[in-house]
Design an enzyme around this catalytic site. Structure first.
Site, short mmCIF file in Angstrom:
data_model
loop_
_atom_site.label_atom_id
_atom_site.label_comp_id
_atom_site.label_asym_id
_atom_site.label_seq_id
_atom_site.Cartn_x
_atom_site.Cartn_y
_atom_site.Cartn_z
N ASP A 60 50.67 32.53 28.33
CA ASP A 60 50.53 31.11 28.68
C ASP A 60 50.62 30.94 30.20
OD1 ASP A 60 50.23 28.33 28.02
OD2 ASP A 60 52.35 28.05 28.53
N HIS A 96 48.80 27.48 30.61
CA HIS A 96 50.16 27.00 30.91
C HIS A 96 50.43 25.64 30.24
CE1 HIS A 96 53.66 27.38 33.99
NE2 HIS A 96 54.05 26.75 32.89
N ILE A 97 50.30 25.68 28.91
CA ILE A 97 50.47 24.44 28.15
C ILE A 97 51.76 24.44 27.31
CG2 ILE A 97 48.13 23.50 28.04
CD1 ILE A 97 49.38 25.75 25.28
N GLY A 98 52.68 25.36 27.67
CA GLY A 98 53.90 25.51 26.89
C GLY A 98 54.60 24.19 26.58
N ARG A 141 56.72 33.04 33.46
CA ARG A 141 55.94 32.87 34.69
C ARG A 141 55.06 34.10 34.89
NH1 ARG A 141 57.00 28.35 34.29
NH2 ARG A 141 58.06 26.95 35.74
N GLU A 171 47.34 30.59 38.88
CA GLU A 171 47.10 29.42 38.02
C GLU A 171 46.58 28.32 38.92
OE1 GLU A 171 50.56 28.37 35.76
OE2 GLU A 171 50.77 30.39 34.97
N ILE A 201 55.64 33.75 28.22
CA ILE A 201 55.75 32.30 28.16
C ILE A 201 56.56 31.80 29.36
CG2 ILE A 201 57.86 32.26 26.73
CD1 ILE A 201 54.76 30.25 25.86
N GLY A 228 67.52 32.73 26.70
CA GLY A 228 68.00 31.39 27.04
C GLY A 228 67.62 30.46 25.91
O1 LIG Z 1 58.75 23.39 32.97
C1 LIG Z 1 58.42 24.56 33.10
O2 LIG Z 1 59.06 25.35 33.80
C2 LIG Z 1 57.24 25.07 32.42
O3 LIG Z 1 56.69 26.04 32.81
C3 LIG Z 1 56.74 24.42 31.19
O4 LIG Z 1 55.75 25.14 30.54
#
Ligand SMILES: O=C(O)C(=O)CO
Length: 249
Positions: free
Chosen positions: A189, A213-215, A165, A194, A163, A83
């Site tokens: 991440d 989870h700081i993507g 889930r 979590e 990156i 994506g």
């Molecule tokens: O917005 C989202 O889905 C995220 O997980 C951002 O890291």
């Protein structure tokens, strides 16, 4: 203010007639940057190197094999879910002189072709990739798709990066694969649960890099997400279609 909405009960939202929009797209660059962090840190054995310095075990003069890493240059990168985020990661990695990009998903994509990535089956991707990057949404179909069977198909030198889930991974299977060196390393991440408890096994693995989870947690990205969310709300209040609707009522 989220791209993924696996934590939202969409059916219930529909039933209640609530308008619901998400914030996709605007976080692609931020999340892709975070993926690069994990790819580099996991492949260059950051955790082990850092610990070695802290414990006065820096000993490269004794052993030329010490802390040998895996190369990105010349590698094959497999992206599971091409994506916007997957493509943004691939574009960045091109600058690292990756030899070949492959991807998998529901179908072949024109943007994959335009990028020069080859569409392959999930199994083929696992078999040939030096880097396996998960950037798929969590759905019934992707739930725990990275399990013992999948890790067994990967190269012993492979690096796995998630990156998307935590739920796309069977975490005990990943931990076992990392402990038994069935794969080289992982960069995560996202994980389960979590927040991750501070004494979690994942944090004890020398070959696993974890970020909380700081993507999308950069100033620009969060501002763009907030703006999009606010505009969605304004549109909905005016009775106009949201810019990025998930549930239209
Ligand atoms: O917005 C989202 O889905 C995220 O997980 C951002 O890291």
């Amino acid at each position: 203010m989220t791209a993924g909405y696996d934590n939202i009960d969409v059916e219930e939202i529909k039933k209640r007639g609530i308008k619901f929009g998400n914030t996709p797209g605007v976080l692609n660059d931020g999340v892709a940057d975070a993926a690069i962090l994990l790819i580099l840190a996991a492949s260059r054995r950051y955790i082990e190197g850092r610990k070695a310095i802290e414990q006065s075990l820096w000993k490269f003069e004794l052993n030329a094999q010490w802390l040998l890493a895996q190369d990105i240059n010349g590698s094959t990168v497999g992206i599971v879910g091409l994506g916007g985020i997957g493509l943004a990661i691939a574009k960045r990695l091109k600058g690292f002189n990756v030899a070949k990009f492959v991807y998998t998903g529901h179908r072949e994509k024109p943007e994959g072709k335009a990028f020069g990535a080859e569409f392959v089956s999930f199994d083929e991707l696992l078999k040939i990739s030096d880097f396996v990057i998960a950037s798929v949404p969590l759905t019934k179909e992707t739930d725990q798709m990275f399990n013992a069977e999948a890790f067994a198909k990967m190269k012993k030198t492979a690096i796995f990066v998630n990156i998307s889930r935590g739920g796309v991974v069977n975490q005990p299977d990943l931990i076992a694969a990392l402990k038994q060196n069935k794969i080289f390393a992982a960069g995560l991440d996202v994980m389960t649960p979590e927040p991750l408890p501070s004494d979690h096994e994942l944090l004890k693995l020398p070959n696993c890099v974890v970020t909380p989870h700081i993507g999308c947690a950069t100033e620009k990205t969060r501002n763009k997400m907030a703006e999009l969310a606010a505009n969605n709300i304004l549109k909905a209040l005016k009775g106009e279609p949201m810019l990025t609707p998930v549930v239209v009522t």
